[in-house]
Design a protein around this motif. Structure first.
Motif, PDB file in Angstrom:
ATOM      1  N   ASP A 349      67.906 -54.972 109.430  1.00  0.00           N
ATOM      2  CA  ASP A 349      66.660 -55.379 108.782  1.00  0.00           C
ATOM      3  C   ASP A 349      65.973 -56.515 109.509  1.00  0.00           C
ATOM      4  O   ASP A 349      64.987 -57.056 109.058  1.00  0.00           O
ATOM      5  N   SER A 350      66.461 -56.905 110.653  1.00  0.00           N
ATOM      6  CA  SER A 350      65.831 -57.980 111.409  1.00  0.00           C
ATOM      7  C   SER A 350      65.302 -57.438 112.708  1.00  0.00           C
ATOM      8  O   SER A 350      65.899 -56.573 113.325  1.00  0.00           O
ATOM      9  N   ARG A 425      58.377 -59.871 106.409  1.00  0.00           N
ATOM     10  CA  ARG A 425      59.698 -60.475 106.254  1.00  0.00           C
ATOM     11  C   ARG A 425      59.600 -61.980 106.038  1.00  0.00           C
ATOM     12  O   ARG A 425      60.394 -62.573 105.297  1.00  0.00           O
TER      13      ARG A 425
END
Length: 728
Positions: A349-350, A425
């Motif tokens: 997710d990064s 994010r």
């Protein structure tokens, strides 16, 4: 929390697949609904005819002495053979779906889906899958990708080949597999065959990286003991890519030799030697300019401005996101100690910008933002698509965007995707949320974040729709005109027919009537021939003597702007023949006409005239065509008029004009023109003649085409009847 993150990452490929499928469906819908008769860019017909030729195993048309009557738009005429100025690679891609589905638009959909999917793959390689999915959506939603991919042009297909090359090259660089190197060579070789200059501009950053990789690997190998030395993997891999790519360069040169007679003369150069990249005098057909570096900078400045503000997703919003994403990526890609690159793998997710492979891929794609615009400075085509440089609502750029920069959409979309995902994010995980969460419940925080996401998506969507609506309306206006122009063909089922076409832009087929295309053997159910000189028209009639004849024409002026619609007419033709033919032309006369002047003329300018004073409500003019004393000669004369006879060449055109003159000097002219040929058996005439009626001038071309079955197109008193019969 980590499980939810992993589940979201696992769904990203599915999202990307859905985006690719939707991109293909959207393009197919646009191609069928917005461009059912093809677009205002007549290059489409070149590729479609070329695709049909490839399916028949032909690289050229063979028309012999009739080449002038059958020359398609952008085909080179060379001694009776006709060949296209474009490479056969995009046409071959269209031919595949023509062969399997009988619908070339399937290729358009497949190319659009493939470009979106490959944008996802590249975005995933540079950053992560989430960024790749967003990048694919950004690319697929851009107005230029949607509209340019919906027409039969080479830009989207060539980009597909370039993207296959980029993915294969980067995978080979990451994994060291030779099969990726082979695929990269095939893809860039085909791209070179399709559009050499475009392929070179795209490959330039990768070529530089390949050279650097080889040099670095060789230097490292020099430090090893001699018995352990071997050709390093980067050298073997890139040499293989180069060898395969150069093999296709050889195929390209062989094709040139086969078509133009010289491996170094490309077909486009044979068509227009000064049409390629470079500065100085640039010329194609009757259009030429002095293309200077200053003009190139101005032209490409406008092209890039229009791309980033009108033709990229959400216009300035998307471009700002791309700029922010590029800036953030470059900041994170600054040189760092080697041990940092060997740290723990980033989470799914990064954004994995801390990967050396992602950094390399990202920098190479960023390089396209340099090589493509810089390379386009040397290509004057960017000047031609703009029409008026300061007006983005005219010219091809108003309907398809600056499509010579099509490859730039991919890195823009990837960096825009990264900018959007990084911003999301940051909003979700950053200090802003922490401060907000300190005074709000978790449910409220999630609701606000979700609302922000929905609102931003709506803003982007509304901005994109607003940008897309204007070019769709412009293209729809052209489609409406084509629909009206082709109406006679929809109403009549033609079989075994020969149709003569008008030539609004000169002696070119499919320019602009792309849908009226011949089969590659020039012998389909309907054969289309250009209306031309009488001698050529009769030669075409002789070559297709067993067919039914028609003349397709229209009333109005066909221009690049579809504001003034045309009224079409498909008129059956016949051949009138005899030793002596008697004709009569009856025209209507308005009030206040003082006199009429009758003029009979042949193609070389010989004339016979007579005058009629005080005409009534109509004028009847009798005229005749008669065989001469010698074989294959004839004369035309005005009946009941002394010394009103003119000689005719063996093949000629007879024009009869009746000019009405009012007391104040205003005039109105009825004009008819018919091809005539004298033979040993008598006189042959193509009938009926082309008829026009013009105010103030004697010849107003198709703006004055007379349509007897459309009284709404002419005045109440205006009538034009003519007959021609053999004398008993």
């Amino acid at each position: 929390m980590h499980g939810r993150v992993r589940d979201g990452a696992d769904r990203d490929p599915l999202y990307a697949l859905c985006i690719a499928v939707l991109a293909g469906l959207a393009v197919f819908a646009l191609a069928t609904e917005l461009f059912p008769y093809h677009s205002s860019n007549d290059d489409e017909a070149v590729y479609l005819l070329q695709a049909a030729m490839l399916l028949e195993g032909q690289l050229e048309l063979h028309a012999g002495d009739l080449a002038g009557a059958f020359r398609p738009w952008f085909f080179v005429e060379d001694g009776g053979r006709l060949y296209p100025k474009y490479s056969p690679v995009p046409a071959a891609m269209y031919a595949v779906s023509m062969a399997f589905f009988d619908e070339p638009r399937v290729t358009l959909a497949a190319v659009a889906a493939g470009n979106a999917a490959l944008t996802y793959v590249l975005g995933s390689m540079v950053f992560d899958r989430r960024v790749g999915a967003v990048a694919a959506a950004v690319f697929a939603a851009s107005p230029m990708a949607l509209l340019t991919s919906s027409v039969f042009l080479p830009y989207a297909p060539t980009t597909l080949l370039n993207l296959v090359f980029a993915v294969a090259y980067l995978r080979g660089d990451r994994d060291g597999r030779l099969r990726d190197a082979v695929l990269a060579g095939v893809a860039i070789g085909l791209a070179f065959f399709a559009r050499p200059y475009t392929a070179v501009l795209f490959a330039a950053p990768f070529i530089c990286h390949a050279c650097w990789s080889i040099l670095r690997s060789v230097r490292r190998a020099e430090g090893r003991p001699r018995r352990l030395r071997s050709l390093p993997n980067p050298a073997r891999r890139n040499a293989l890519t180069a060898a395969v790519g150069l093999a296709f360069v050889g195929v390209t040169l062989a094709y040139n030799a086969r078509i133009t007679g010289s491996p170094l003369v490309f077909p486009y150069e044979a068509f227009a030697p000064r049409d390629g990249p470079g500065f100085g005098t640039r010329e194609i057909l009757d259009h030429s300019i002095e293309y200077t570096p200053a003009l190139a900078l101005e032209t490409n400045g406008y092209a890039l401005w229009y791309l980033t503000t009108r033709w990229f997703t959400a216009g300035p919003i998307g471009s700002i996101a791309a700029l922010a994403g590029l800036g953030l990526a470059l900041w994170r890609w600054q040189p760092v100690p080697l041990d940092r690159w060997r740290g723990s793998a980033p989470s799914a997710d990064s954004a994995s910008v801390d990967s050396s492979d992602g950094r390399t891929a990202g920098l190479l794609l960023a390089g396209l933002l340099v090589t493509v615009p810089l390379g386009n400075l040397a290509f004057w085509g960017n000047f031609n698509v703009l029409a008026g440089m300061t007006d983005p609502t005219t010219g091809l750029v108003s309907r398809f965007g600056p499509f010579y920069h099509f490859d730039v959409l991919v890195p823009l979309s990837i960096f825009a995707g990264f900018g959007l995902v990084a911003g999301w994010r940051r909003l979700r995980d950053g200090a802003i949320r922490d401060r907000f969460a300190a005074s709000r419940s978790p449910r409220t925080v999630r609701s606000v974040v979700l609302a922000a996401l929905v609102a931003s998506t709506l803003v982007v969507g509304v901005a994109t729709v607003a940008l897309l609506s204007a070019p769709i309306e412009r293209n729809a206006a052209h489609t409406d005109r084509f629909e009206s122009a082709y109406e006679p063909f929809e109403e009549r089922d033609l079989e075994n027919a020969l149709v003569f076409q008008p030539t609004p832009y000169g002696q070119w087929q499919n320019h602009p009537f792309q849908s009226l295309r011949n089969d590659p053997d020039l012998d389909g159910a309907v054969v289309y021939a250009l209306d031309g000189p009488p001698e050529r028209d009769f030669a075409v009639l002789d070559a297709y003597s067993d067919r039914e004849y028609y003349r397709y024409t229209y009333r109005g002026e066909w221009t690049a702007v579809p504001d003034d619609p045309v009224v079409p007419k498909l008129e059956p033709l016949s051949i009138r023949q005899g030793e002596s033919l008697a004709g009569e032309t009856v025209v209507g006369v308005p009030d206040r006409v003082d006199r009429a002047v009758v003029r009979l003329e042949n193609e070389s300018g010989a004339t016979a005239t007579s005058r009629i004073d005080d005409p009534g409500n109509s004028i009847a003019v009798e005229w005749a065509l008669e065989s001469g004393a010698d074989e294959s000669t004839a004369t035309a004369r005005l009946a009941a008029t002394e010394n009103a006879t003119i000689p005719l060449d063996p093949t000629d055109e007879v024009v009869l004009e009746i000019t009405l003159v009012q007391f104040d000097g205003a005039t109105f002219t009825y004009r008819q023109a018919a091809p005539v040929r004298a033979t040993d058996d008598g006189i042959r005439v193509v009938w009926p003649p082309e008829r026009t009626s013009c105010a103030l001038v004697t010849d107003c071309d198709r703006e004055g085409t007379y349509l007897p079955d459309r009284p709404d197109t002419h005045r109440e008193w205006e009538s034009f009847e003519t007959r021609l019969e053999p004398r008993g």
